[in-house]
Design a protein around this motif. Structure first.
Motif, PDB file in Angstrom:
ATOM      1  N   LEU A 145       2.497   1.716  -3.469  1.00 35.67           N
ATOM      2  CA  LEU A 145       1.528   2.254  -4.429  1.00 35.67           C
ATOM      3  C   LEU A 145       1.327   3.753  -4.217  1.00 35.67           C
ATOM      4  CD1 LEU A 145      -1.057  -0.673  -4.463  1.00 35.67           C
ATOM      5  CD2 LEU A 145       0.678  -0.138  -6.208  1.00 35.67           C
ATOM      6  N   ILE A 200       0.708  -6.026  -8.835  1.00 32.32           N
ATOM      7  CA  ILE A 200       0.045  -4.726  -8.744  1.00 32.32           C
ATOM      8  C   ILE A 200       1.052  -3.569  -8.710  1.00 32.32           C
ATOM      9  CG2 ILE A 200      -0.160  -4.800  -6.224  1.00 32.32           C
ATOM     10  CD1 ILE A 200      -2.912  -3.475  -6.542  1.00 32.32           C
ATOM     11  N   VAL A 201       2.203  -3.793  -8.107  1.00 32.98           N
ATOM     12  CA  VAL A 201       3.242  -2.762  -8.053  1.00 32.98           C
ATOM     13  C   VAL A 201       3.825  -2.537  -9.452  1.00 32.98           C
ATOM     14  CG1 VAL A 201       5.527  -2.197  -7.131  1.00 32.98           C
ATOM     15  CG2 VAL A 201       3.753  -3.124  -5.615  1.00 32.98           C
ATOM     16  N   GLN A 215       2.317  -3.064 -12.250  1.00 30.06           N
ATOM     17  CA  GLN A 215       1.265  -2.399 -13.031  1.00 30.06           C
ATOM     18  C   GLN A 215       1.174  -0.907 -12.703  1.00 30.06           C
ATOM     19  OE1 GLN A 215      -2.164  -4.837 -12.192  1.00 30.06           O
ATOM     20  NE2 GLN A 215      -1.422  -6.512 -13.464  1.00 30.06           N
ATOM     21  N   ALA A 216       1.342  -0.560 -11.436  1.00 28.34           N
ATOM     22  CA  ALA A 216       1.304   0.856 -11.044  1.00 28.34           C
ATOM     23  C   ALA A 216       2.500   1.605 -11.640  1.00 28.34           C
ATOM     24  CB  ALA A 216       1.291   0.982  -9.528  1.00 28.34           C
ATOM     25  N   LEU A 247       4.376   5.527  -5.607  1.00 23.51           N
ATOM     26  CA  LEU A 247       4.352   5.633  -7.071  1.00 23.51           C
ATOM     27  C   LEU A 247       3.379   6.712  -7.531  1.00 23.51           C
ATOM     28  CD1 LEU A 247       4.621   1.859  -8.007  1.00 23.51           C
ATOM     29  CD2 LEU A 247       6.354   3.627  -8.391  1.00 23.51           C
ATOM     30  N   ASP A 248       2.232   6.819  -6.879  1.00 19.85           N
ATOM     31  CA  ASP A 248       1.279   7.892  -7.216  1.00 19.85           C
ATOM     32  C   ASP A 248       1.896   9.257  -6.956  1.00 19.85           C
ATOM     33  OD1 ASP A 248      -0.712   6.159  -8.039  1.00 19.85           O
ATOM     34  OD2 ASP A 248      -1.827   6.251  -6.149  1.00 19.85           O
ATOM     35  N   ARG A 282       1.894   2.129 -15.286  1.00 20.91           N
ATOM     36  CA  ARG A 282       0.932   3.239 -15.488  1.00 20.91           C
ATOM     37  C   ARG A 282       1.631   4.586 -15.388  1.00 20.91           C
ATOM     38  NH1 ARG A 282      -2.468  -0.012 -12.590  1.00 20.91           N
ATOM     39  NH2 ARG A 282      -2.103   1.091 -10.629  1.00 20.91           N
ATOM     40  N   GLN A 283       2.605   4.693 -14.489  1.00 20.54           N
ATOM     41  CA  GLN A 283       3.340   5.957 -14.371  1.00 20.54           C
ATOM     42  C   GLN A 283       4.125   6.241 -15.655  1.00 20.54           C
ATOM     43  OE1 GLN A 283       2.879   8.187 -12.084  1.00 20.54           O
ATOM     44  NE2 GLN A 283       1.531   6.829 -10.936  1.00 20.54           N
ATOM     45  N   ASP A 341       0.838  -1.210   0.000  1.00 16.94           N
ATOM     46  CA  ASP A 341       0.000   0.000   0.000  1.00 16.94           C
ATOM     47  C   ASP A 341       0.871   1.258   0.000  1.00 16.94           C
ATOM     48  OD1 ASP A 341      -2.580  -1.259   0.050  1.00 16.94           O
ATOM     49  OD2 ASP A 341      -2.245  -1.722   2.171  1.00 16.94           O
TER      50      ASP A 341
END
Length: 190
Positions: free
Chosen positions: A55, A119-120, A122-123, A58-59, A126-127, A52
């Protein structure tokens, strides 16, 4: 900002700094808790797992690096699509020569987490897609025949420059800019 949100921000800022400088695997939750000065219970209330927190990192990286810094610099330094695409490398060159240059946390994440189903991963992907979208928007403004290809080519040069700078070739952005100029000349971008 209340104590709850300030504790969360302190944790996130600490993780941002540590992950950016040392990578994801090298930094444990205990170190983040210790350096952020929060209680373990407070940490886990805001971030139930290290994933968490990664993520959220990364955001935040996308917000700070891609939009608040890179995109702002591109538009500050360039008036035309050609100037903006070249400004990418001017901005990178300035970044590489700063004392706080720490490489790219997103690229480092992709090197550390290799499973495309994670999921990491993929994040992080996305960046990179967000950076590519910034480049695509500029390429589309240029009127070039194939803006998708141009955006991808510029991003490849960017990523190569970042990796080269990480291995202490701090002039990599200047050389990548020369290649970008050749690319833009070939496409007759003015």
């Amino acid at each position: 900002m209340g104590p709850v949100s300030s504790a969360r921000q302190r944790i996130l800022d600490t993780a941002y700094d540590l992950f950016s400088r040392h990578g994801l695997r090298a930094v444990g939750v205990d170190r983040i808790i210790d350096e952020s000065g929060v209680a373990r219970k407070t940490f886990y209330r805001h971030f139930p797992s290290k994933t968490d927190l990664i993520l959220a990192f990364l955001d935040l990286r996308g917000q700070r690096w891609t939009h608040e810094w890179l995109e702002a610099e591109i538009y500050r330094q360039g008036d035309t699509p050609r100037e903006r695409l070249l400004a990418v490398f001017d901005a990178l060159d300035e970044w590489f020569h700063r004392d706080d240059f720490e490489s790219c946390g997103v690229l480092a994440t992709l090197f550390e987490v290799r499973d495309p189903n994670d999921i990491v991963y993929q994040a992080a992907a996305r960046q990179l897609a967000e950076v590519r979208q910034v480049l695509l928007d500029i390429a589309e403004q240029s009127g070039t025949q194939d803006p998708e290809s141009l955006a991808s080519q510029v991003q490849i040069l960017m990523m190569g420059a970042i990796v080269s700078a990480t291995r202490e070739d701090l002039d990599a952005a200047r050389r990548a800019r020369e290649l970008a100029e050749l690319l833009l000349d070939h496409r007759r971008l003015r």
